[in-house]
Design an enzyme around this catalytic site. Sequence first.
Site, short mmCIF file in Angstrom:
data_model
loop_
_atom_site.label_atom_id
_atom_site.label_comp_id
_atom_site.label_asym_id
_atom_site.label_seq_id
_atom_site.Cartn_x
_atom_site.Cartn_y
_atom_site.Cartn_z
N GLY A 169 16.64 13.44 -32.19
CA GLY A 169 16.18 13.05 -30.84
C GLY A 169 14.68 12.84 -30.80
N LYS A 172 23.49 11.74 -39.62
CA LYS A 172 22.05 12.06 -39.61
C LYS A 172 21.59 12.49 -41.00
CE LYS A 172 22.33 13.47 -34.76
NZ LYS A 172 22.57 14.61 -33.88
N GLY A 214 28.52 19.21 -20.04
CA GLY A 214 28.00 17.91 -20.49
C GLY A 214 27.42 17.96 -21.90
N1 LIG Z 1 22.19 10.58 -25.59
C1 LIG Z 1 21.49 11.20 -26.51
O1 LIG Z 1 21.07 12.35 -26.33
C2 LIG Z 1 21.16 10.51 -27.80
C3 LIG Z 1 20.32 11.15 -28.74
C4 LIG Z 1 19.98 10.49 -29.92
C5 LIG Z 1 20.50 9.24 -30.17
N2 LIG Z 1 21.34 8.66 -29.27
C6 LIG Z 1 21.88 7.35 -29.58
O2 LIG Z 1 21.43 6.43 -28.60
C7 LIG Z 1 22.39 5.38 -28.44
C8 LIG Z 1 22.76 5.29 -26.95
O3 LIG Z 1 23.31 6.54 -26.56
P1 LIG Z 1 23.52 6.88 -25.01
O4 LIG Z 1 23.70 8.36 -24.96
O5 LIG Z 1 22.50 6.24 -24.17
O6 LIG Z 1 24.94 6.20 -24.76
P2 LIG Z 1 25.54 5.73 -23.35
O7 LIG Z 1 25.02 6.59 -22.26
O8 LIG Z 1 27.01 5.63 -23.54
O9 LIG Z 1 24.93 4.29 -23.16
C9 LIG Z 1 25.35 3.16 -23.87
C10 LIG Z 1 25.17 1.96 -22.98
O10 LIG Z 1 25.48 0.81 -23.73
C11 LIG Z 1 26.49 0.08 -23.05
N3 LIG Z 1 27.40 -0.53 -24.02
C12 LIG Z 1 28.22 0.12 -24.87
N4 LIG Z 1 28.89 -0.76 -25.63
C13 LIG Z 1 28.51 -1.99 -25.21
C14 LIG Z 1 28.87 -3.30 -25.59
N5 LIG Z 1 29.80 -3.52 -26.54
N6 LIG Z 1 28.29 -4.33 -24.96
C15 LIG Z 1 27.37 -4.12 -24.01
N7 LIG Z 1 26.98 -2.90 -23.59
C16 LIG Z 1 27.55 -1.84 -24.20
C17 LIG Z 1 27.22 1.09 -22.19
O11 LIG Z 1 27.85 0.45 -21.11
P3 LIG Z 1 28.99 1.17 -20.24
O12 LIG Z 1 28.27 1.76 -19.08
O13 LIG Z 1 29.94 0.11 -19.90
O14 LIG Z 1 29.63 2.21 -21.13
C18 LIG Z 1 26.10 2.00 -21.75
O15 LIG Z 1 25.42 1.52 -20.63
C19 LIG Z 1 23.56 5.77 -29.35
O16 LIG Z 1 23.43 5.09 -30.58
C20 LIG Z 1 23.38 7.26 -29.54
O17 LIG Z 1 23.95 7.75 -30.75
C21 LIG Z 1 21.67 9.26 -28.10
#
Ligand SMILES: NC(=O)c1ccc[n+]([C@@H]2O[C@H](COP(=O)([O-])OP(=O)(O)OC[C@H]3O[C@@H](n4cnc5c(N)ncnc54)[C@H](OP(=O)(O)O)[C@@H]3O)[C@@H](O)[C@H]2O)c1
Length: 433
Positions: free
Chosen positions: A143, A213, A195
């Site tokens: 992160g 990772k 969550g």
């Molecule tokens: N959250 C964390 O703490 C965290 C930490 C480190 C890394 N990451 C990485 O950051 C990235 C994003 O994570 P996140 O937690 O932000 O996920 P998220 O909340 O699920 O957000 C993903 C977004 O992308 C959209 N999306 C997904 N598939 C799509 C597609 N095929 N076409 C267009 N839009 C699409 C989703 O739309 P919908 O609303 O329709 O689902 C959502 O708005 C991931 O690679 C994750 O591994 C996250």
Amino acid sequence: MVRASSQSEKAPRDRQQASKIALVGFGTVGSAVARLLYARRGEPALELTHICNRQVKRKKVNWVSERVCWTDDIEEVLRSDVEVVLELIGGLRPAYDWVRKALEAGKSVVTANKQVMARYGSELMELARRNRQQLAFGACVGGGIPVLSGLSQGLAGDRLFKISGILNGTCNYILTRIESGASFAEALKEAQAAGFAEADPTEDIDGLDARAKLVILVRVGLKAEVLPENIVCRSIRDLAFVDFQYAHELGCTIRQVSRAELRDGRLRVAVEPALVSRHSPLAAVEGGENIIISNGEFGGETVFSGLGAGGNPTAVAVVSDLLYILGHPSAQLAESDRPAAPLAEISSDFEARQYLRLVVKDSPGILAGLAGILSKYDINIDAVFQNSGHDKAALPFVITLEATQSSRMEAALAEIKGSAFLIEAPLRMPILS
Ligand SMILES: NC(=O)c1ccc[n+]([C@@H]2O[C@H](COP(=O)([O-])OP(=O)(O)OC[C@H]3O[C@@H](n4cnc5c(N)ncnc54)[C@H](OP(=O)(O)O)[C@@H]3O)[C@@H](O)[C@H]2O)c1
């Protein structure tokens, strides 16, 4: 934040002009990135021009500039004069294809996508180099902890041979709850309600998230390439309160530990629950925190720790990568980013003391039978622990074993598993000092 780049022939950017940025994925991280960009408005000159998400209409918010183009068509972003694409949709596909297309369209990319970078990282970094673009992925591991830039740049002068850490906050949360007396099922339910865990928690609790990772850490820190499926992953599903009781008697607690060690071209690598000394920095990590410890031949041990997930910490990592790209448009391919040398061997065959928990139907001769099998594999018993107060029909007891290789331990376990006195499959964990 490791960047593949080769932009020596790229025209210098007109400093008066704002750099155009596209956000692809407007979820937890994407929206936190947008907020951070607005909070930092004006330094350096950058302009968020596109936000791309499926069914984008429902995503619209009123706190972004009216000039931002909301789209659900990635091609619109690729056709535009955006300089940097921030890929934050997650998952392997279409994210991998979109990162490729963006690089091929002459755009640099920042991604937080560990799955894509674990599986296709080398290929994409090479593609970035060929297209004279940059690919930065500091948010993929830990992160907000700048561990990848720390390993690739801060420790570039050392020769690292070992990386270990706690890379998954969900496991940490669940293990802490089991330690307080909850069953695995109860702890998981709580984590989901709070969550901390997804509806389908497999990626986290079976070690697949940490494994992705670890692949990236091995590439960046140890300069070695390993495929995710070549890393042994063991789940935390079988852990129970009784394991913590015995672990405490041994001066330890239990954590999901990811570790990799490179010696003489041989890589040992695994993600598994392990007993760690209560005095170890690994034991002090709580909840959503992550820790990564590197060991170098010259500089010794370095510890990176902090918030390993969450919208804001991850957004900081994404924006830091973005600022680096904008500030270093002519960054050269660093020696430390060069592709890895081939490995002679990849295994999970670490040598360590072992914890073996057995649940048996009590009867005479059990210990003698176990000792017989273990001695066949040259494994020495260190101590036996059996706390009172358990039902004799399902009696949990623990044997600790002197240091042995995990392959030898697994071979002995395969034989032990056939024993008639076992009520459930034995649980083995390494004891890390
Ligand atoms: N959250 C964390 O703490 C965290 C930490 C480190 C890394 N990451 C990485 O950051 C990235 C994003 O994570 P996140 O937690 O932000 O996920 P998220 O909340 O699920 O957000 C993903 C977004 O992308 C959209 N999306 C997904 N598939 C799509 C597609 N095929 N076409 C267009 N839009 C699409 C989703 O739309 P919908 O609303 O329709 O689902 C959502 O708005 C991931 O690679 C994750 O591994 C996250």
